[in-house]
Design a protein around this motif. Structure first.
Motif, PDB file in Angstrom:
ATOM      1  N   GLY A 141     -53.015 -11.268 -53.150  1.00  0.00           N
ATOM      2  CA  GLY A 141     -53.245 -10.472 -51.794  1.00  0.00           C
ATOM      3  C   GLY A 141     -54.458 -10.807 -51.329  1.00  0.00           C
ATOM      4  O   GLY A 141     -54.752  -9.805 -50.344  1.00  0.00           O
ATOM      5  N   ASP A 142     -54.926 -11.913 -51.164  1.00  0.00           N
ATOM      6  CA  ASP A 142     -55.973 -12.362 -50.324  1.00  0.00           C
ATOM      7  C   ASP A 142     -55.782 -12.609 -49.083  1.00  0.00           C
ATOM      8  O   ASP A 142     -55.294 -13.813 -48.748  1.00  0.00           O
ATOM      9  CB  ASP A 142     -56.786 -13.396 -51.137  1.00  0.00           C
ATOM     10  CG  ASP A 142     -58.060 -14.052 -50.691  1.00  0.00           C
ATOM     11  OD1 ASP A 142     -58.470 -13.461 -49.537  1.00  0.00           O
ATOM     12  OD2 ASP A 142     -58.892 -14.530 -51.331  1.00  0.00           O
ATOM     13  N   PHE A 172     -49.639  -9.710 -43.119  1.00  0.00           N
ATOM     14  CA  PHE A 172     -50.212  -9.488 -44.340  1.00  0.00           C
ATOM     15  C   PHE A 172     -48.886  -8.977 -45.190  1.00  0.00           C
ATOM     16  O   PHE A 172     -48.933  -8.057 -46.128  1.00  0.00           O
ATOM     17  CB  PHE A 172     -51.097  -8.086 -44.376  1.00  0.00           C
ATOM     18  CG  PHE A 172     -52.262  -8.472 -43.621  1.00  0.00           C
ATOM     19  CD1 PHE A 172     -53.155  -9.541 -44.204  1.00  0.00           C
ATOM     20  CD2 PHE A 172     -52.513  -7.960 -42.501  1.00  0.00           C
ATOM     21  CE1 PHE A 172     -54.493  -9.640 -43.614  1.00  0.00           C
ATOM     22  CE2 PHE A 172     -53.794  -8.317 -41.732  1.00  0.00           C
ATOM     23  CZ  PHE A 172     -54.691  -9.098 -42.450  1.00  0.00           C
ATOM     24  N   PHE A 174     -47.431 -10.403 -47.787  1.00  0.00           N
ATOM     25  CA  PHE A 174     -47.696 -11.326 -48.672  1.00  0.00           C
ATOM     26  C   PHE A 174     -46.373 -11.716 -49.608  1.00  0.00           C
ATOM     27  O   PHE A 174     -46.162 -12.881 -49.960  1.00  0.00           O
ATOM     28  CB  PHE A 174     -48.915 -11.210 -49.570  1.00  0.00           C
ATOM     29  CG  PHE A 174     -50.202 -10.998 -48.575  1.00  0.00           C
ATOM     30  CD1 PHE A 174     -50.208 -11.960 -47.577  1.00  0.00           C
ATOM     31  CD2 PHE A 174     -50.964 -10.419 -49.236  1.00  0.00           C
ATOM     32  CE1 PHE A 174     -51.333 -11.857 -46.700  1.00  0.00           C
ATOM     33  CE2 PHE A 174     -52.346 -10.561 -48.353  1.00  0.00           C
ATOM     34  CZ  PHE A 174     -52.285 -11.045 -47.205  1.00  0.00           C
TER      35      PHE A 174
END
Length: 186
Positions: A141-142, A172, A174
């Motif tokens: 989740g980076d 975002f 992911f």
């Protein structure tokens, strides 16, 4: 010989991060000036102050000094829930905001139309290494995964999947990005 420019000293990851900030600014800030105006007109000075503060911070991140200064003036004139903003303050803010928005839209259009020749494409082994690195970032989740968008464009595969992956990372999203990334593996 030309003197080195500031961009000559930044890494590819830093360059990609800068592009990601610019994209984010375009995507999230298009209506920000109108939001400030509407908040002032409706008497919600606290909201207008917060929006001007956010614009000032975004401009600082992008190193857009004139926009930062114009937003700081509007923010300052809205502090303590008092509206001391003049038409000139708003006009200056609008001018600088529009200028920056147009600049980044143009940069974005230029980047999106940029294609990589076969000599610029990553070799299959390098492409898979890149995808593995991005997969680990996505699994964690980076948001640093966004720093690899320009490299993704160099993968010699389906351009629609590459666009989809980049968009999912920008949003975002992911989990979906991992699914798309696996389709790109060579």
């Amino acid at each position: 010989m030309n003197a080195p420019q500031a961009d000559d000293f930044i890494s590819e990851a830093d360059r990609e991060f800068k592009i990601a900030l610019q994209k984010s600014f375009i995507k999230n800030s298009c209506g920000r000036y109108n939001e400030i105006i509407n908040a002032i007109k409706s008497g919600d000075i606290e909201l207008a102050h917060r929006l001007a503060h956010t614009m000032k911070g975004n401009a600082a991140q992008l190193n857009e000094k004139k926009l930062r200064e114009a937003a700081a003036i509007v923010e300052n004139e809205l502090k303590d829930e008092k509206n001391a903003v003049t038409e000139k303050h708003l006009k200056d803010l609008e001018t600088e905001f529009t200028s920056v928005l147009n600049k980044y839209k143009q940069l974005q259009d230029d980047k999106e139309t940029q294609t990589y020749s076969e000599t610029d494409a990553l070799e299959p082994e390098k492409a898979n290494e890149l995808l593995e690195k991005i997969a680990s970032l996505l699994n964690a989740g980076d948001p640093e995964c966004i720093n690899h968008t320009e490299s993704i464009k160099r993968i010699p595969r389906n351009s629609e999947l590459k666009k989809q992956l980049i968009q999912q990372m920008d949003d975002f999203n992911f989990a979906s990005a991992l699914v798309t990334l696996n389709k790109l593996k060579i």
